[in-house]
Design an enzyme around this catalytic site. Sequence first.
Site, PDB file in Angstrom:
ATOM      1  N   ASP A  64      47.090  51.402  53.046  1.00  0.00           N
ATOM      2  CA  ASP A  64      48.238  50.964  52.241  1.00  0.00           C
ATOM      3  C   ASP A  64      48.004  49.504  51.871  1.00  0.00           C
ATOM      4  O   ASP A  64      47.085  48.849  52.374  1.00  0.00           O
ATOM      5  CB  ASP A  64      49.534  51.123  53.041  1.00  0.00           C
ATOM      6  CG  ASP A  64      50.775  50.748  52.237  1.00  0.00           C
ATOM      7  OD1 ASP A  64      50.811  51.042  51.029  1.00  0.00           O
ATOM      8  OD2 ASP A  64      51.696  50.126  52.801  1.00  0.00           O
ATOM      9  N   SER A  65      48.871  48.992  51.010  1.00  0.00           N
ATOM     10  CA  SER A  65      48.789  47.578  50.630  1.00  0.00           C
ATOM     11  C   SER A  65      49.154  46.654  51.788  1.00  0.00           C
ATOM     12  O   SER A  65      48.810  45.474  51.762  1.00  0.00           O
ATOM     13  CB  SER A  65      49.710  47.300  49.446  1.00  0.00           C
ATOM     14  OG  SER A  65      51.057  47.581  49.781  1.00  0.00           O
ATOM     15  N   TYR A  99      50.926  45.667  45.755  1.00  0.00           N
ATOM     16  CA  TYR A  99      50.157  46.354  44.729  1.00  0.00           C
ATOM     17  C   TYR A  99      50.991  46.660  43.483  1.00  0.00           C
ATOM     18  O   TYR A  99      50.436  46.962  42.429  1.00  0.00           O
ATOM     19  CB  TYR A  99      49.643  47.701  45.265  1.00  0.00           C
ATOM     20  CG  TYR A  99      48.388  47.640  46.107  1.00  0.00           C
ATOM     21  CD1 TYR A  99      47.794  46.436  46.484  1.00  0.00           C
ATOM     22  CD2 TYR A  99      47.781  48.820  46.524  1.00  0.00           C
ATOM     23  CE1 TYR A  99      46.643  46.419  47.255  1.00  0.00           C
ATOM     24  CE2 TYR A  99      46.625  48.810  47.299  1.00  0.00           C
ATOM     25  CZ  TYR A  99      46.060  47.614  47.671  1.00  0.00           C
ATOM     26  OH  TYR A  99      44.913  47.597  48.435  1.00  0.00           O
ATOM     27  N   GLY A 100      52.313  46.627  43.612  1.00  0.00           N
ATOM     28  CA  GLY A 100      53.192  47.147  42.576  1.00  0.00           C
ATOM     29  C   GLY A 100      53.086  46.503  41.215  1.00  0.00           C
ATOM     30  O   GLY A 100      53.406  47.124  40.204  1.00  0.00           O
ATOM     31  N   CYS A 116      50.265  54.896  50.087  1.00  0.00           N
ATOM     32  CA  CYS A 116      50.765  53.875  49.166  1.00  0.00           C
ATOM     33  C   CYS A 116      51.287  54.603  47.942  1.00  0.00           C
ATOM     34  O   CYS A 116      50.517  55.314  47.266  1.00  0.00           O
ATOM     35  CB  CYS A 116      49.634  52.919  48.786  1.00  0.00           C
ATOM     36  SG  CYS A 116      50.066  51.735  47.498  1.00  0.00           S
ATOM     37  N   THR A 131      52.138  53.404  45.106  1.00  0.00           N
ATOM     38  CA  THR A 131      51.530  52.891  43.881  1.00  0.00           C
ATOM     39  C   THR A 131      50.168  53.530  43.628  1.00  0.00           C
ATOM     40  O   THR A 131      49.867  53.970  42.510  1.00  0.00           O
ATOM     41  CB  THR A 131      51.397  51.357  43.952  1.00  0.00           C
ATOM     42  OG1 THR A 131      52.689  50.779  44.173  1.00  0.00           O
ATOM     43  CG2 THR A 131      50.805  50.803  42.674  1.00  0.00           C
ATOM     44  N   GLU A 164      57.149  43.038  54.266  1.00  0.00           N
ATOM     45  CA  GLU A 164      55.943  42.417  54.813  1.00  0.00           C
ATOM     46  C   GLU A 164      56.259  41.160  55.618  1.00  0.00           C
ATOM     47  O   GLU A 164      55.484  40.756  56.477  1.00  0.00           O
ATOM     48  CB  GLU A 164      54.970  42.083  53.683  1.00  0.00           C
ATOM     49  CG  GLU A 164      54.285  43.284  53.069  1.00  0.00           C
ATOM     50  CD  GLU A 164      53.274  43.936  53.995  1.00  0.00           C
ATOM     51  OE1 GLU A 164      52.559  43.203  54.726  1.00  0.00           O
ATOM     52  OE2 GLU A 164      53.203  45.174  54.017  1.00  0.00           O
ATOM     53  N   CYS A 221      58.032  54.392  48.150  1.00  0.00           N
ATOM     54  CA  CYS A 221      57.055  53.446  48.694  1.00  0.00           C
ATOM     55  C   CYS A 221      57.145  53.554  50.203  1.00  0.00           C
ATOM     56  O   CYS A 221      58.260  53.596  50.755  1.00  0.00           O
ATOM     57  CB  CYS A 221      57.370  52.031  48.222  1.00  0.00           C
ATOM     58  SG  CYS A 221      56.411  50.727  49.040  1.00  0.00           S
ATOM     59  N   THR A 222      56.009  53.604  50.895  1.00  0.00           N
ATOM     60  CA  THR A 222      56.043  53.801  52.343  1.00  0.00           C
ATOM     61  C   THR A 222      56.605  52.601  53.095  1.00  0.00           C
ATOM     62  O   THR A 222      56.879  52.700  54.294  1.00  0.00           O
ATOM     63  CB  THR A 222      54.646  54.151  52.890  1.00  0.00           C
ATOM     64  OG1 THR A 222      53.684  53.193  52.418  1.00  0.00           O
ATOM     65  CG2 THR A 222      54.236  55.549  52.449  1.00  0.00           C
ATOM     66  N   HIS A 223      56.801  51.472  52.407  1.00  0.00           N
ATOM     67  CA  HIS A 223      57.491  50.356  53.043  1.00  0.00           C
ATOM     68  C   HIS A 223      58.984  50.643  53.205  1.00  0.00           C
ATOM     69  O   HIS A 223      59.627  50.140  54.121  1.00  0.00           O
ATOM     70  CB  HIS A 223      57.347  49.083  52.194  1.00  0.00           C
ATOM     71  CG  HIS A 223      56.009  48.420  52.285  1.00  0.00           C
ATOM     72  ND1 HIS A 223      54.881  48.914  51.653  1.00  0.00           N
ATOM     73  CD2 HIS A 223      55.611  47.277  52.908  1.00  0.00           C
ATOM     74  CE1 HIS A 223      53.856  48.111  51.899  1.00  0.00           C
ATOM     75  NE2 HIS A 223      54.266  47.114  52.655  1.00  0.00           N
TER      76      HIS A 223
END
Length: 268
Positions: A10-11, A42-43, A73, A75, A152, A186-188
Amino acid sequence: MDPRPIGVFDSGVGGLTVVRQLQKILPSEHILYFGDTARVPYGGRDRETLLGYARQVLSFMQSHQVKAVVAACGTISTTCLPRLQEESDLPMVGVMDPACRRSIEVTRSGKVGVIATQASINSGVYQRTIEACGNVQQVTAQACPKLVPLVESGRCSTDDVETMEALREYLEPMQRDQVDTLLLGCTHYPLLSEAIRAILGPEVTLVDSGAEAAGHLMQMLQQRDMLAPKGPGSLQLYASGQPEPFAALAERILGEPCHALQLDIERY
């Protein structure tokens, strides 16, 4: 049986929501995780840049002889995955299709919301995939560029004023259109589930794209007889940025002590 590791990337830390679910449903698997924290988010990147990033990550994963890869991810899954699958024989799973299928299954009113990165929303893939199902009346899509940097930074709490303000802004269209299902594209975003529920209430079903991708990977490995032999699994964490803050966030997400190594991804 196949003892080789599963690669997940992932990012940043968001893909650890996939790891968390994999550890729950496939405790014998060995997992190799890469978070591209030096280049997150990454978005806002263009497709060619994202393809270049993903190819570097896959080269790293292949050097460790992984048996399958989860592009954890949203994205990458919406902009690059078909191309990556064409270029590699490595079994590869994204987060978009499983989450879209689940959203279609659970909606009661046919009104589905999607929150994702700017690149994912601009691609229109989430919207087209969900709308292709006849029982969905409306898809409300919203790009959320502020959320990944907040996650993040570890700012996921309902007590964080900036996080809650951003979520209220992004979720207003969902409330206006009265969606009953919200796909976290988004996995975040599953790390913000408590805060999202505080705004939308319990009547809106949240679809965790990371958990759905993990379940899809399990089915694929079972069908191909590629599950690991019974025994304790393991986790190796790599980050392109500073490993210490990444490991600290990983400990909070996974609920276990974590150590991360720094990786110069530009070598691949």
